[in-house]
Design a protein around this motif. Structure first.
Motif, PDB file in Angstrom:
ATOM      1  N   LEU A  15       0.829  -1.200   0.000  1.00 45.28           N
ATOM      2  CA  LEU A  15       0.000   0.000   0.000  1.00 45.28           C
ATOM      3  C   LEU A  15       0.868   1.257   0.000  1.00 45.28           C
ATOM      4  O   LEU A  15       0.656   2.187  -0.793  1.00 45.28           O
ATOM      5  N   THR A  21       2.793   1.634  -3.398  1.00 51.94           N
ATOM      6  CA  THR A  21       1.905   2.014  -4.494  1.00 51.94           C
ATOM      7  C   THR A  21       1.636   3.507  -4.481  1.00 51.94           C
ATOM      8  O   THR A  21       1.615   4.158  -5.539  1.00 51.94           O
ATOM      9  N   LEU A  72      -4.656  -4.643  -5.196  1.00 52.68           N
ATOM     10  CA  LEU A  72      -4.187  -4.900  -3.835  1.00 52.68           C
ATOM     11  C   LEU A  72      -5.108  -5.874  -3.097  1.00 52.68           C
ATOM     12  O   LEU A  72      -4.645  -6.789  -2.402  1.00 52.68           O
TER      13      LEU A  72
END
Length: 230
Positions: free
Chosen positions: A179, A182, A209
């Motif tokens: 996370l 990204t 994800l």
């Protein structure tokens, strides 16, 4: 114009308070450069305030960082728990697992101007501070997120009978790293796909994800003890 006719005036958006302007400036600078590289003087300059105002409102830089976390983490955790409660009403284990993961991921991708959602900008701050290994940030993160993290691990465990809880914690840890990366390095997606996908496509990023994490977690039900055979 008649005597009692009301005159319409354009709406003027209220200017943020000095305190909020300082918080906004600090968050923006830390999202770009990290915690250590940003000085209180730079924050004051970017906010349009003087250094004395910064120290008056917050004192040390660590207190400023704690306030940035405080204004985001409460509404972010509240939204995550609302979505989690909705997800836990789903009977099908597979659908429930996807919904549980999504309820964790979604608030981190909200608009950076949306304080109530947590904001992509704030997640960038968290990512950069985690990479810096900042001790102040680690203390603040622990106080802000550990309770909700336990709730999510418990919810995931309920979707994967027989899975080892420690292994779930590891997989969730990997999700958090993905996370962060990204949101901090989304442009890498653009380069590696030749522009066919964009790191700025948050809806696609969330979907990828969620499904990648679900596949990783589903594997634990086969392993039994949280370890895959070779």
């Amino acid at each position: 114009m008649q005597k009692n006719e009301k005159i319409e005036r354009p709406y003027k958006k209220a200017r943020p308070s000095t305190r909020d302007a300082i918080l906004d400036a600090a968050e923006t600078l830390m999202a770009q450069h990290g915690y250590h590289a940003v000085s209180l003087r730079e924050i004051a300059r970017a906010s349009g305030a003087n250094l004395g105002s910064v120290t008056y409102h917050f004192g040390a830089k660590e207190n400023l960082l704690a306030e940035i976390y405080e204004r985001h983490t409460h509404p972010m955790n509240q939204r995550r728990m609302e979505l989690l409660r909705e997800a836990e009403r789903i009977n099908d284990q597979e659908d429930r697992l996807l919904a549980v993961i999504r309820s964790f991921v979604l608030p981190a991708f909200s608009s950076q101007s949306d304080v109530a959602g947590g904001g992509a900008r704030f997640t960038r701050v968290r990512a950069i501070l985690s990479m810096e290994g900042n001790e102040a940030a680690q203390r603040i993160i622990s106080a802000s997120f550990d309770d909700t993290s336990h709730a999510f691990v418990d919810a995931i465990a309920g979707c994967i009978p027989g899975a080892d809880r420690n292994a779930i914690v590891w997989r969730c840890h990997f999700l958090l790293g993905a996370l962060y990366y990204t949101l901090v390095n989304g442009d890498r997606i653009d380069r590696l796909t030749g522009g066919a996908s964009s790191g700025e496509d948050h809806e696609l990023a969330i979907d990828q994800l969620v499904h990648a994490t679900a596949a990783s977690l589903r594997d634990l039900s086969k392993a039994g003890d949280g370890r895959t055979s070779t």
